[in-house]
Design a protein around this motif. Structure first.
Motif, PDB file in Angstrom:
ATOM      1  N   ASN A 199      -6.513  -1.239  -5.300  1.00  0.00           N
ATOM      2  CA  ASN A 199      -7.293  -1.875  -4.042  1.00  0.00           C
ATOM      3  C   ASN A 199      -6.862  -1.315  -2.360  1.00  0.00           C
ATOM      4  OD1 ASN A 199      -9.353  -3.231  -2.188  1.00  0.00           O
ATOM      5  ND2 ASN A 199      -8.786  -5.241  -2.963  1.00  0.00           N
ATOM      6  N   GLY A 200      -7.329  -0.185  -1.542  1.00  0.00           N
ATOM      7  CA  GLY A 200      -6.888  -0.327  -0.463  1.00  0.00           C
ATOM      8  C   GLY A 200      -5.894   1.723  -0.377  1.00  0.00           C
ATOM      9  N   ASP A 201      -5.759   2.470  -1.948  1.00  0.00           N
ATOM     10  CA  ASP A 201      -5.488   3.769  -1.629  1.00  0.00           C
ATOM     11  C   ASP A 201      -6.894   4.299  -0.849  1.00  0.00           C
ATOM     12  OD1 ASP A 201      -3.158   2.916  -3.062  1.00  0.00           O
ATOM     13  OD2 ASP A 201      -4.063   3.647  -4.908  1.00  0.00           O
ATOM     14  N   THR A 237       0.974  -1.349  -0.119  1.00  0.00           N
ATOM     15  CA  THR A 237      -0.485   0.233   0.177  1.00  0.00           C
ATOM     16  C   THR A 237       0.919   0.628   0.107  1.00  0.00           C
ATOM     17  OG1 THR A 237      -0.152   0.209   2.747  1.00  0.00           O
ATOM     18  CG2 THR A 237      -1.426  -1.029   1.382  1.00  0.00           C
ATOM     19  N   GLY A 238      -0.343   2.242  -0.620  1.00  0.00           N
ATOM     20  CA  GLY A 238       1.077   3.258  -0.390  1.00  0.00           C
ATOM     21  C   GLY A 238       1.473   4.030   0.725  1.00  0.00           C
ATOM     22  N   GLN A 279     -10.345   3.341  -1.926  1.00  0.00           N
ATOM     23  CA  GLN A 279     -10.788   2.923  -3.326  1.00  0.00           C
ATOM     24  C   GLN A 279     -10.608   1.066  -2.849  1.00  0.00           C
ATOM     25  OE1 GLN A 279     -11.289   3.656  -6.726  1.00  0.00           O
ATOM     26  NE2 GLN A 279     -11.184   1.748  -7.854  1.00  0.00           N
ATOM     27  N   THR A 280     -11.208   0.451  -3.031  1.00  0.00           N
ATOM     28  CA  THR A 280     -11.786  -1.359  -3.574  1.00  0.00           C
ATOM     29  C   THR A 280     -11.821  -1.633  -4.283  1.00  0.00           C
ATOM     30  OG1 THR A 280     -13.707  -0.532  -3.656  1.00  0.00           O
ATOM     31  CG2 THR A 280     -14.200  -0.039  -1.731  1.00  0.00           C
ATOM     32  N   HIS A 281     -10.796  -2.283  -5.482  1.00  0.00           N
ATOM     33  CA  HIS A 281     -10.910  -2.856  -6.507  1.00  0.00           C
ATOM     34  C   HIS A 281      -9.937  -2.511  -6.581  1.00  0.00           C
ATOM     35  CE1 HIS A 281     -14.843  -4.792  -5.465  1.00  0.00           C
ATOM     36  NE2 HIS A 281     -14.458  -5.040  -6.181  1.00  0.00           N
ATOM     37  N   ASN A 282      -8.602  -2.733  -7.476  1.00  0.00           N
ATOM     38  CA  ASN A 282      -8.102  -2.474  -8.573  1.00  0.00           C
ATOM     39  C   ASN A 282      -8.102  -1.743  -9.556  1.00  0.00           C
ATOM     40  OD1 ASN A 282      -5.710  -3.229  -7.126  1.00  0.00           O
ATOM     41  ND2 ASN A 282      -5.330  -5.108  -7.922  1.00  0.00           N
ATOM     42  N   ASN A 283      -8.172  -0.549 -10.166  1.00  0.00           N
ATOM     43  CA  ASN A 283      -7.861  -0.573 -11.784  1.00  0.00           C
ATOM     44  C   ASN A 283      -7.483   0.391 -12.515  1.00  0.00           C
ATOM     45  OD1 ASN A 283      -9.158   2.164 -13.781  1.00  0.00           O
ATOM     46  ND2 ASN A 283     -10.722   2.710 -12.413  1.00  0.00           N
ATOM     47  N   TYR A 284      -6.664  -0.407 -13.270  1.00  0.00           N
ATOM     48  CA  TYR A 284      -5.780  -0.288 -13.875  1.00  0.00           C
ATOM     49  C   TYR A 284      -5.525   1.148 -14.738  1.00  0.00           C
ATOM     50  CZ  TYR A 284      -3.960  -4.610 -11.535  1.00  0.00           C
ATOM     51  OH  TYR A 284      -3.353  -5.361 -11.347  1.00  0.00           O
ATOM     52  N   ASP A 285      -6.891   1.120 -15.666  1.00  0.00           N
ATOM     53  CA  ASP A 285      -6.589   2.583 -16.213  1.00  0.00           C
ATOM     54  C   ASP A 285      -6.575   3.719 -15.561  1.00  0.00           C
ATOM     55  OD1 ASP A 285      -7.372   1.234 -18.272  1.00  0.00           O
ATOM     56  OD2 ASP A 285      -9.162   1.109 -17.793  1.00  0.00           O
ATOM     57  N   LEU A 286      -7.162   4.296 -14.445  1.00  0.00           N
ATOM     58  CA  LEU A 286      -7.032   5.083 -13.039  1.00  0.00           C
ATOM     59  C   LEU A 286      -5.493   5.280 -12.410  1.00  0.00           C
ATOM     60  CD1 LEU A 286     -10.670   6.073 -12.358  1.00  0.00           C
ATOM     61  CD2 LEU A 286      -9.766   6.711 -13.921  1.00  0.00           C
ATOM     62  N   GLY A 287      -4.785   4.063 -13.265  1.00  0.00           N
ATOM     63  CA  GLY A 287      -3.802   3.670 -11.716  1.00  0.00           C
ATOM     64  C   GLY A 287      -4.188   3.572 -10.328  1.00  0.00           C
ATOM     65  N   VAL A 288      -5.191   3.243  -9.897  1.00  0.00           N
ATOM     66  CA  VAL A 288      -5.491   3.660  -8.375  1.00  0.00           C
ATOM     67  C   VAL A 288      -5.505   2.048  -7.761  1.00  0.00           C
ATOM     68  CG1 VAL A 288      -6.362   5.401  -8.389  1.00  0.00           C
ATOM     69  CG2 VAL A 288      -7.878   4.142  -8.894  1.00  0.00           C
TER      70      VAL A 288
END
Length: 750
Positions: free
Chosen positions: A635-637, A407-408, A624-633
Motif C-alpha cells: 500500500n502506497g508504492d 514507504t519506499g 498500489q492501494t493494498h498490500n499484495n504479499y504475493d507480488l511483493g508490492v
C-alpha cells in the motif's frame, strides 16, 4: 408509443472495447453470421472474452455519432464451438501460459473437441508437439484455475456484483466459492476485503436470507467495526456501534445487541481489557457462523445490557494487537541502551555532534541510552540532522543499526540523508505471502532499529515491528505527530507521546535557514492554529515557495490541473513528474486524474486496459492501494505503467522492481496523477499543488493542510478559497481517533 420489438442476436465476441466490472457496462464488437462488419453491442453484459458466443435479446439503436448499435436486455454466454473461435478464446491472454501461438497448436491437435479435452483430461496437453510433462501439468493447472475463476465471475455477474473481486474469492474459497457464499454470503464482510456488507446483502436478498438472520446481523456489526477501522479507530463506543449496524441493516437495535453478544462469545470482537495469555491469535471471522455457513448459538452470552453506552468495543484482532503492542513497548522502554559516559565522550569528540544545538545533543544522548525512544518535531527543527548524528553515534560505539520507513520514497530519502542503506519496513521485516518472516521466533539481527515517518505507523504494522525486535534489541521512532495519522487503524505516534510512558524528545527550535522558508513558517503557524500567509501567483517568478491561487468550487479542479501539468513544472524547471497534485477527497482525485491523464499522457497509440471509469494506459503514474504479499508490492508504492501485453501489466516502481500484474491483481492499482493527502504521506516532491475548496466539506482539517504543505521540497501552490483554509486550520477532528493504546500503556505489565 409502442416500444420497439425485441430481437435476438447471436455472434462471436471479436473484441472487448470497454468493460466496467463494477456495473457490467460494456462495449463489445460481435461477429454475427450474415453481416459483413462486426456489430457494436453497448449495454450491461456479464464478463465475456474474445471467442465466446453471446446470445443477446434487445433492441437496435441508431447513434448519431457511431451508427447502429445493439442494446441488450439479456445475455447468455456459451463457449466457442468452432476451431477459430476456440483459438481466439484460448489465445486471448486470459489463461496463464497459453498465448496465440500455443493456442493454435493445441487446437490443431484436438480440433473442435479442445475445450472438452481440457475440461475432462487436461493432462492430454502432453500430446501437443513440444509440450513436456512439467509444462503440461502447469497448463492443466492454469486451465483448472481459469475454469474456477470463470465460474466465480459468472456468479458475481449474475448477482450484479463487481467481477474484479473474483480472484479474491478464488483465493479465499477455491472453486467452491459460489456454493459457500450461497450458504452464507455474509462471510464476505470479514473474509474478502473490498466487497463489504452491501454486496453481501445483495447476495443474501437474492438467495432469500431473512432480514433478521443472525448471520446477516452479525455481518452488519462486523461491517460497522470495519468502517470504524477504515476511519482510523481501533475501538467504537457501544451506542455508536449499535446505531451504525442497525442503520446499515435496517434492523431493530435489540437484534443488533444480540449479534454483538454472539460476536463477544466467539471472540471476534472484544471489550477493552488487559491482555491475557489465553487470547487467541485468530478465530472465526464471523461470529456464530461455521465454515459451511451453519449458524451456531453461543451460550451463555455475555450480558451486554451491563455495558455502558461508552463501553469500547473493537475487532478482536485489533484489540489484541493493541494489547500486545503496549506490553512490548513498555518492555522495550525498560531495556538499557549504551552507557551514558560512552555517549558523552563520543559527543564531545565528533565534529558533527559539536554542531548540534543543546536540544539536539540531549535528544541524541537520551535516544542512545534508551531501549525505546521517540524523536518528534515539526519541519525545520533538525530531526534529520539529529537522526544522522544519532546513527553515527550508535555505529561508532559498536551497535548494528537498521534504517527503515513505511514507504519506499521515505526510506530512500532517509538513506540519502543518513548516508547508509535504508529499506521499507515491509522489507526489513521480510514480507512474504504468509505475513512477515521476522518475529519472536526469528527476530531482527540488529541492535537498534530506527524507523522514520512513524506518524504513518498503524497498530497492526507497529505490532509486527515490535514483535520482531530481538531480546536485546532497541527501537527508535522518528516522526512528526502533527501530520495526518496512519491510513490504517490506530495513531501509534500520537498515543505514545500522549501516554508519556516511553522516553521522548520534541525538537522545537526552528533553524535560521529553515525559517526563511514560508513553507516551514506556515507549517508552524498551522500547528498553532493560525492561518498561513501566502504569496500571490505572480511571486513565483521571484522564488516564492508558498503560493495561493484563488478559484471557485467550479474552477478548482481545472485550475489545479493547469498548475500541476504546466505552470508549476515550468516555474521550477522540472518535469511534470516532479510535481504532484493533492486533494482531500477520492472523488476529486478521480476527476483530476482523468484531466491530468489527458494532459500528460494522452492516447498516442499506446496500449490500454479497461479499469473502471478511467482506462489504464502505458505511461500512466499508478499507486498500489493494498498490500499484495504475493507480488511483493505494498500500500502506497508508486510507479509507472511500463507495458500492457495481453492480460499482463508491468509496473516500474523506480527502485529496480519491475512487477507483473494480472488483470485481476490490477484491481489494486489506481492512477496517481492526483493523490489524496493521506496517500501522499511519507513522500516529497519538488512541487505540490494542493486543492482546498470549501466544497470539500468536513475533509478539510488542520492535519490535512499541514501534511499537504509539507510534502513540497521547493514550492507548494494551494488552489481554492480562503474560507477553506480558515475551516481547515480550525478543524482538529482528525486528531480524535478512538484507540485503546494510551490507556493500555498506562497499565503495569510487570
Amino acid at each position: 408509443m409502442a416500444l420497439p420489438a425485441s430481437e435476438t442476436v447471436t455472434g462471436t465476441v471479436e473484441r472487448i472495447t470497454f468493460y466496467n466490472p463494477e456495473n457490467g457496462f460494456s462495449v463489445v464488437k460481435l461477429r454475427v453470421r450474415g453481416r459483413r462488419d462486426p456489430v457494436a453491442v453497448v449495454g450491461t453484459l456479464p464478463a465475456c472474452q474474445p471467442g465466446e458466443i453471446l446470445v443477446l435479446v434487445g433492441q437496435w439503436h441508431i447513434d448519431t455519432r457511431h451508427g447502429a448499435q445493439f442494446q441488450p436486455t439479456s445475455a447468455i454466454i456459451s463457449q466457442p464451438t468452432d476451431a477459430e473461435g476456440i483459438i481466439r478464446y484460448l489465445g486471448s491472454g486470459l489463461i496463464r501460459l497459453i498465448g496465440p501461438v500455443l493456442a493454435r497448436r493445441i487446437v490443431a491437435t484436438f480440433g473442435e473437441q479442445t475445450l472438452n479435452v481440457l475440461d475432462a483430461t487436461p493432462d492430454r496437453v502432453r500430446e501437443v508437439p513440444g509440450i513436456g510433462r512439467r509444462r503440461a501439468e502447469a497448463i492443466g493447472a492454469a486451465w483448472v484455475e481459469h475454469r474456477a475463476l470463470r465460474g466465480i465471475v459468472a456468479f458475481l455477474s449474475a448477482h450484479g456484483l463487481d467481477t474484479r473481486y473474483a480472484p479474491r474469492l478464488l483465493k479465499a474459497y477455491g472453486a467452491e466459492a459460489p456454493r459457500i457464499l450461497a450458504a452464507n454470503p455474509y462471510r464476505l464482510v470479514a473474509e474478502v476485503p473490498g466487497l463489504g456488507f452491501a454486496a453481501a446483502d445483495r447476495l443474501g436478498h437474492d438467495i432469500g436470507i431473512r432480514p433478521s438472520s443472525p448471520a446477516r446481523l452479525q455481518g452488519a456489526v462486523h461491517a460497522a467495526l470495519l468502517r470504524a477501522a477504515e476511519q482510523g479507530h481501533t475501538r467504537q463506543r457501544r451506542d455508536a456501534l449499535v446505531a451504525g449496524a442497525a442503520a446499515s441493516a435496517g434492523a431493530d437495535p435489540t437484534l443488533i445487541e444480540a449479534a454483538i453478544r454472539q460476536h463477544l462469545a466467539a471472540g471476534t470482537v472484544s471489550l477493552g481489557g488487559a491482555p491475557t495469555a489465553a487470547a487467541p491469535e485468530t478465530g472465526p471471522l464471523i461470529a456464530g457462523v461455521a465454515r459451511e455457513g451453519a449458524i451456531r448459538v453461543f451460550e451463555p452470552p455475555p450480558p451486554i445490557a451491563a455495558l455502558a453506552d461508552d463501553s469500547l468495543i473493537g475487532l478482536g484482532g485489533l484489540v489484541r494487537a493493541e494489547e500486545d503492542l503496549a506490553a512490548r513497548l513498555l518492555g522495550l522502554a525498560r531495556r538499557p541502551g549504551l552507557p551514558g559516559a560512552d555517549i558523552d565522550r563520543w559527543l564531545a569528540g565528533d565534529q558533527g555532534a559539536r554542531d548540534l544545538s543543546e536540544e539536539q545533543r540531549e535528544a541524541v544522548r537520551e535516544a542512545a541510552r534508551s531501549g525505546c525512544f521517540v524523536l518528534t518535531g515539526g519541519p525545520g527543527v533538525g530531526k534529520t540532522t539529529t537522526t544522522r548524528v544519532l546513527t553515527r553515534c550508535l555505529v561508532s560505539l559498536g551497535a548494528s543499526v537498521a534504517l527503515a520507513a513505511p514507504t519506499g520514497k521515505a526510506a530512500k530519502r532517509l538513506g540519502e540523508v543518513v548516508g547508509m542503506p535504508a529499506r521499507t519496513l515491509h522489507r526489513v521485516l521480510g514480507a512474504v505471502p504468509q505475513g512477515f518472516q521476522h518475529g519472536p521466533r526469528d527476530p531482527l539481527p540488529y541492535d537498534v532499529v530506527i524507523v522514520d515517518e512513524t506518524s504513518m505507523l498503524d497498530t497492526s504494522l507497529a505490532r509486527s515491528l515490535v514483535r520482531a525486535i530481538g531480546p536485546r534489541g532497541r527501537l527508535i521512532l522518528v516522526g512528526d505527530a502533527d501530520q495526518l495519522p496512519s491510513v490504517g487503524a490506530g495513531q501509534v505516534l500520537r498515543d505514545l507521546l500522549a501516554a508519556e510512558r516511553v522516553p521522548a524528545a520534541c525538537l522545537t527550535t526552528v533553524f535560521r535557514q529553515a525559517a526563511r522558508s514560508r513553507i516551514v513558517t506556515n507549517a508552524h503557524r498551522i500547528r498553532q492554529g493560525l492561518r498561513p500567509e501566502f504569496d500571490p501567483p505572480a511571486a513565483i517568478s521571484a522564488g516564492a515557495d508558498c503560493i495561493f491561487v484563488p478559484a471557485t468550487a467550479a474552477q478548482v479542479a481545472a485550475v489545479g490541473a493547469r498548475w500541476a501539468a504546466d505552470l508549476l513544472p515550468r516555474a521550477l524547471g522540472v518535469p511534470a513528474s516532479e510535481v504532484q497534485a493533492l486533494a482531500p477527497l477520492t472523488r476529486v482525485c478521480q476527476a483530476l486524474n482523468s484531466t491530468l491523464q489527458g494532459r500528460l499522457n494522452p492516447p498516442r497509440g499506446q496500449a490500454e486496459a479497461a479499469h473502471g471509469a478511467l482506462a489504464l494506459r502505458v505511461g500512466d503514474r499508478v499507486i498500489q492501494t493494498h498490500n499484495n504479499y504475493d507480488l511483493g508490492v505494498f500500500n502506497g508504492d508508486t510507479g509507472v505503467l511500463l507495458a500492457i501485453e495481453g492480460e499482463t501489466l508491468t509496473v516500474d516502481f523506480g527502485d529496480g522492481r519491475l512487477v507483473e500484474y494480472s488483470r485481476m491483481d490490477a484491481i489494486d492499482l489506481e492512477h496517481a496523477y492526483c493523490l489524496t493527502v493521506h496517500r501522499a504521506q511519507g513522500s516529497e516532491w519538488a512541487g505540490v499543488v494542493l486543492l482546498a475548496s470549501l466544497s470539500f466539506g468536513p475533509m478539510l482539517t488542520r492535519g490535512l493542510l499541514y501534511t499537504g504543505l509539507t510534502r513540497a521540497r521547493r514550492t507548494v501552490v494551494v488552489v481554492g478559497d480562503t474560507q477553506a483554509i480558515a475551516r481547515a486550520v480550525a478543524e482538529t477532528r482528525d486528531q480524535q481517533r478512538c484507540t485503546g493504546l494510551p490507556g493500555l500503556l498506562g497499565r503495569s505489565y510487570e
